[in-house]
Design a protein around this motif. Structure first.
Motif, PDB file in Angstrom:
ATOM      1  N   LEU A   1       0.822  -1.212   0.000  1.00 38.16           N
ATOM      2  CA  LEU A   1       0.000   0.000   0.000  1.00 38.16           C
ATOM      3  C   LEU A   1       0.857   1.263   0.000  1.00 38.16           C
ATOM      4  N   LEU A   2       1.922   1.271   0.803  1.00 36.90           N
ATOM      5  CA  LEU A   2       2.794   2.443   0.846  1.00 36.90           C
ATOM      6  C   LEU A   2       3.518   2.646  -0.472  1.00 36.90           C
ATOM      7  N   GLU A   3       3.924   1.559  -1.106  1.00 31.82           N
ATOM      8  CA  GLU A   3       4.580   1.689  -2.406  1.00 31.82           C
ATOM      9  C   GLU A   3       3.617   2.237  -3.458  1.00 31.82           C
ATOM     10  N   LEU A   4       2.365   1.793  -3.426  1.00 33.27           N
ATOM     11  CA  LEU A   4       1.368   2.333  -4.348  1.00 33.27           C
ATOM     12  C   LEU A   4       1.108   3.814  -4.076  1.00 33.27           C
ATOM     13  N   LEU A   5       1.085   4.178  -2.804  1.00 34.16           N
ATOM     14  CA  LEU A   5       0.829   5.574  -2.447  1.00 34.16           C
ATOM     15  C   LEU A   5       1.925   6.509  -2.945  1.00 34.16           C
ATOM     16  N   VAL A   6       3.188   6.105  -2.796  1.00 37.63           N
ATOM     17  CA  VAL A   6       4.251   7.012  -3.236  1.00 37.63           C
ATOM     18  C   VAL A   6       4.308   7.119  -4.754  1.00 37.63           C
ATOM     19  N   GLU A   7       3.781   6.122  -5.446  1.00 39.32           N
ATOM     20  CA  GLU A   7       3.723   6.192  -6.905  1.00 39.32           C
ATOM     21  C   GLU A   7       2.570   7.083  -7.374  1.00 39.32           C
ATOM     22  N   ARG A   8       1.438   7.037  -6.654  1.00 37.51           N
ATOM     23  CA  ARG A   8       0.217   7.678  -7.158  1.00 37.51           C
ATOM     24  C   ARG A   8      -0.252   8.882  -6.354  1.00 37.51           C
ATOM     25  N   ASP A   9       0.331   9.099  -5.205  1.00 37.59           N
ATOM     26  CA  ASP A   9      -0.012  10.212  -4.310  1.00 37.59           C
ATOM     27  C   ASP A   9      -1.303   9.995  -3.521  1.00 37.59           C
ATOM     28  N   ARG A  10      -2.245   9.246  -4.070  1.00 37.55           N
ATOM     29  CA  ARG A  10      -3.469   8.958  -3.341  1.00 37.55           C
ATOM     30  C   ARG A  10      -4.034   7.625  -3.791  1.00 37.55           C
ATOM     31  N   LEU A  11      -4.802   6.987  -2.914  1.00 37.06           N
ATOM     32  CA  LEU A  11      -5.478   5.723  -3.225  1.00 37.06           C
ATOM     33  C   LEU A  11      -6.870   5.760  -2.631  1.00 37.06           C
ATOM     34  N   ASP A  12      -7.827   5.176  -3.332  1.00 39.44           N
ATOM     35  CA  ASP A  12      -9.123   4.976  -2.681  1.00 39.44           C
ATOM     36  C   ASP A  12      -9.245   3.512  -2.294  1.00 39.44           C
TER      37      ASP A  12
END
Length: 259
Positions: A10-21
């Motif tokens: 989740l943290l890796e996805l967040l730093v790539e995309r800035d936000r997640l739903d």
């Protein structure tokens, strides 16, 4: 998938995309939305993200993500910047490297330079970053000087009076700064005042100072000032840098290299 593995993903996805739903993250990881909500709540309690309605973002004003979760952000820009910075270092010089993702890439770029494959030493590297020292110490042609100090888990940097004591006894040819923000008016800055103090001392011990910063850092400011713009000789950034920002740095007397 274990909770630790989900949190890392989740943290890796967040730093790539800035936000997640929540629904997006659940689909990515193949788990239920309820599981993701619990994960987001747990990470928010650890101050690793900020909860929003229906999701999460990484942007917070009171904390910074640990270094290992920031590596993926602007990776290609950082690698180009790192190579250009490494090319500014001459064989046999003493180079100071602060902590950070970009300076870590600079260390890697120095490590693979053919003209630094041998020497006694080929390069002297002074750093307060545990991860950089760990990567370079296996290069026998490099002399590695690691400051003392107390380790910050967010950046792997050693800070405090023990680090001050070492830096006060040495000089370097070039200091390479990784920064959170760099603005013509406010200078170079970091999130943490202890890191900023060590970086400032390294600048004072250097013949020349290079700031390695991707374009997202320019025109920004952070809590703790490292040094004034006038203390910096060269800025190396990427080609997405705003032309007006580049012009202002050049007018302030800096050499600006865009890659």
């Amino acid at each position: 998938m274990s909770r630790d593995a989900r949190w890392k993903a989740l943290l890796e996805l967040l730093v790539e995309r800035d936000r997640l739903d929540v629904e997006e993250a659940a689909a990515e990881l193949g788990v239920s939305a309820a599981t993701i909500r619990r994960d987001f709540d747990g990470l928010a309690e650890q101050q690793m993200l900020v909860r929003t309605r229906g999701g999460a973002v990484v942007h917070g004003v009171s904390y910074e993500l640990p270094l290992r979760y920031k590596t993926a952000r602007r990776a290609s820009e950082k690698q180009r910047i790192a190579k250009a910075v490494a090319d500014l270092v001459a064989p046999g010089e003493a180079v100071g490297l602060t902590g950070g993702t970009t300076t870590t890439e600079v260390a890697r770029a120095l490590a693979v330079r053919g003209d630094l494959a041998s020497g006694s030493p080929a390069l002297t590297v002074v750093t307060n970053a545990l991860n950089i020292a760990g990567e370079l110490v296996v290069r026998p042609q490099f002399k590695i000087v690691l400051t003392g100090g107390v380790a910050r888990p967010q950046s792997y940097e050693l800070v405090g009076p023990l680090a001050d004591g070492v830096l006060g006894q040495i000089t370097v040819d070039v200091a390479v700064l990784g920064v959170v923000a760099f603005d013509v008016t406010h200078g170079a800055s970091a999130h943490d005042e202890a890191e900023a103090a060590i970086n400032r001392l390294l600048c004072e011990r250097a013949e020349r100072v290079v700031v390695a910063a991707d374009s997202s850092k320019l025109g920004q400011r952070a809590f703790a000032r490292i040094c004034a713009t006038g203390a910096v000789d060269t800025l190396v950034t990427d080609t997405a840098a705003d032309a007006e920002a580049v012009r202002r740095f050049e007018e302030a007397g800096l050499r600006v290299i865009t890659v």
